[in-house]
Design an enzyme around this catalytic site. Sequence first.
Site, PDB file in Angstrom:
ATOM      1  N   MET A 100       0.812  -1.228   0.000  1.00  0.00           N
ATOM      2  CA  MET A 100       0.000   0.000   0.000  1.00  0.00           C
ATOM      3  C   MET A 100       0.844   1.276   0.000  1.00  0.00           C
ATOM      4  SD  MET A 100      -2.965  -0.804  -0.726  1.00  0.00           S
ATOM      5  CE  MET A 100      -3.555   0.900  -0.704  1.00  0.00           C
ATOM      6  N   ASP A 101       2.170   1.157   0.056  1.00  0.00           N
ATOM      7  CA  ASP A 101       2.989   2.320  -0.284  1.00  0.00           C
ATOM      8  C   ASP A 101       3.062   2.437  -1.803  1.00  0.00           C
ATOM      9  OD1 ASP A 101       3.367   2.825   2.365  1.00  0.00           O
ATOM     10  OD2 ASP A 101       5.554   2.762   2.303  1.00  0.00           O
ATOM     11  N   ASP A 102       3.300   1.320  -2.465  1.00  0.00           N
ATOM     12  CA  ASP A 102       3.267   1.322  -3.929  1.00  0.00           C
ATOM     13  C   ASP A 102       1.884   1.751  -4.419  1.00  0.00           C
ATOM     14  OD1 ASP A 102       5.886   0.279  -4.072  1.00  0.00           O
ATOM     15  OD2 ASP A 102       5.168  -1.777  -4.069  1.00  0.00           O
TER      16      ASP A 102
END
Lengths: 441, 414
Positions: free
Chosen positions: A175-177
């Site tokens: 969920m950073d990507d």
Amino acid sequence: MPQARALENIRVVDFSWVRAGPWATRWLGAFGAEIIKIEWPESERGRLPSSTTPQHLEVNLNTSGNFADTNVNKKSLSLNVRSAKGLEIVKRLIAISDIVIENFSSRVLQNWGLGYDELCRIKPDIVYVSMSGYGHTGRNHAYTTFGPVAQAVSGLTHLSGLPNEPPAGWGWSYMDDTGGLYGAMCALTGLYHRNMTGRGQHIDQAQMISSVPLTGPALLDFTVNGRGSKRPGFPPGNRAHWPGTPLMSNYRGPTVAPHNAYRTHPGGYNDWCVIVCHSDEEWQRLVGVMGMPAWAEVEKFGTVIGRLEHQAELDAHIEAWTMTLGKYELTEHCQAAGVRALPVQSAEDRVEHDPQLRDRGMYQPMEHPVLGTNKVQNAPFKLSETPAVNQLPSPLIGQHTQEIIEGLLGYSHAELRAGFDDGTFWPAKRPRFPYLEDMVR
Amino acid sequence: MSGPLAGLRVLELADEKGQFCGKLLGDLGADVVKIEPPGGERCRQVGPFLNDIPHPDRSLSFWYYNTSKRSVTLNLETADGRALFQRLAATADVVLETFPPGFLASLGLDQAELRAANPGLIVCSLTPFGQTGPWRDYLSSDLLHMAAGGEMASCGYDEADVPNAPPIAPGGGNAWHTGCHYACMAIMAALVYRTMSGTGQFIDASVHEACALTTESAIANYVYRGEVLRRQTGRHHAISPTNRTQFRAKDGVYVTALISGGLNVRNVRNLAELMDHYGMAGDLLDPKYQDPAVVAASGKHVIDELLAAFIASLPAEEVYHVGQARGFTWGAVRVPEALLDDGHLHDRGFWQQVEHPELGRTYVYPGPAAIYNGSPWEISRRAPLVGEHNEAVLCGELGLSRGTLSVLTESGIV
């Protein structure tokens, strides 16, 4: 003739740090926007700590390999926004920019005096994208996230693993990507809307909340059918269905067998391939590739229901065969016969051995002033008129301070020097990199 | 107010690879017309189904990925079907297609010709491997992309938790999500460019490349240090083993309890105060923990023993909230449906009531990734029934008579 850029003449004031926000602005930069990354060496998170500095270099603000890949196509302005003078400068920058983007906790920009209302006063049609953990409204807005926590709280982690074992989850901050991609999509949709209507807006993106729509079919199975995803045999690992449990959807696609990961020769850590047969016809093709072994011709394996019912035995037979072949060789044999198979690929495999990524130019060398020439990840799409090609290597911290302060904002050189002396552009007592010394000459 | 993409027309010829991209655009206000083969797109055959009764109009997977779209059925392998599609393409801003490379061209619907007839048109082909390269015609699936994209190489278990575990592909169809996120981003950039230039373009998007880009630092670890990372239970891949972060709470639900920046004197004291409130601080209040060297040498004791025991003594939701209230970035590992009881999501108006008029029912759907304060996200309608908008689009917009529509339907063209 130089190629056109999709976001030509778009300027982004980028307060983002760590990973999700920088991943968003990386793409806006690839599309040709001018990304001005506002940084401060004392409170930097993204360059340090670094676990990706090459072994032969000292770990410092300019040697993180992961930062370098995450921040191509940007310029760096080192600026103390928490000082009155720094705030004044950043307001002048916002006044001539199109987008402000940040991924701080929910009240940070407002506390700096740069809330959305103030941004509108500075630039009435500004597109403001905030990328916090939980959003700017709601009772838990002050909660913080990392990718793994957003993934856990939203239900994404639960969808990964073997039944009756702890969740395997995601081995990185998915969920950073992905949060970064939503940040970029928010900026682009906001920009499109501004160009069509003349109106800007605040887009309040939240990492934890952006994860929830990625579990849609599992949620609908509950809201419509009342079936929860805490149940025997779920999640079914790499299979579409776990043997010995009731047949039901696993939210990945059709319920079929074979559908699994199998060890390949020579049995190393990443010597695995996956094989999936979506139909009896595809299964018969696999039987052909395997050389029509007697075990596979048995009636119970001839139908999808039979293969699901005898999946453990089926998988054991298939793996005995896959163990005799290397994963790339096996992929070629299967795909040549119309069987769905691909290797499990490590990062090394993708960079060095994947013929498709090589052919498509996924990793292109780029020169960085400190790290030297290294492969940088490219866009996963090719635009015919405005290619999203990496143009600038990741900036050294503060590398473009003079260009932005004097060239773009029109301050004098004396003012730049004064700002270095009074701690506006660099902490007064912190040693300066040589390129910063050159700037204040 | 309408969504940011109001006024845009998107033609979607997409299966599992691209249907989520159409939803992203449709929920933001675009008029997405899904062109399906007569009888319906095959994703309508993917479960789960309403009450487990399979039917093209009862797939919950299809429902979810096809909100805010209209459906027109057209057989593109007939001359009449193609002619109708070309007329629709002349009215469109975006065509999104996921056919095998070369398929549309073989029907005489090459992207270059569609764009020549409509110079502002953006055509996005989202395919497993792109339009070129040695794997161009390879078959794929979500699992295959998670393998070759590198997701599986990073996900799995500690040897102590599950001996001999395979690499694990996270579920839920995230290879398709990832391809769609990138495709949507590229389409949006092309649309912004068009607002300035008036020009459309062709986008060749690859699911494989999108997945290969989505493993955070794995590529950088290899490129800059030659490292290949190892899989660990419920936490980041790493070159050598790192502290556990996933602990079982009293109710059997796991908690992800990271210590940001690693253990130090300050966060050990914070942890001690939190745990002491429950009488679970163990020896953490001992002054020796004011010595950074002691803290540095006590990682296993503090985390694997004391923190694990603390979490085991409370329900996961309580650990999550009391931890966050103290500034710890912790979270409960929830099942998706637990989110329906999340007060924060309710405060933000996240859940959507979507009406299914033909069933006389309204169902709850997940809402937006972001709140747009000037152009709201909205599910404008539930997923369309097969060919639900044939009459509205083909007669109402293209001007076909109902007689013609009937003939085309009888002939298997519509």
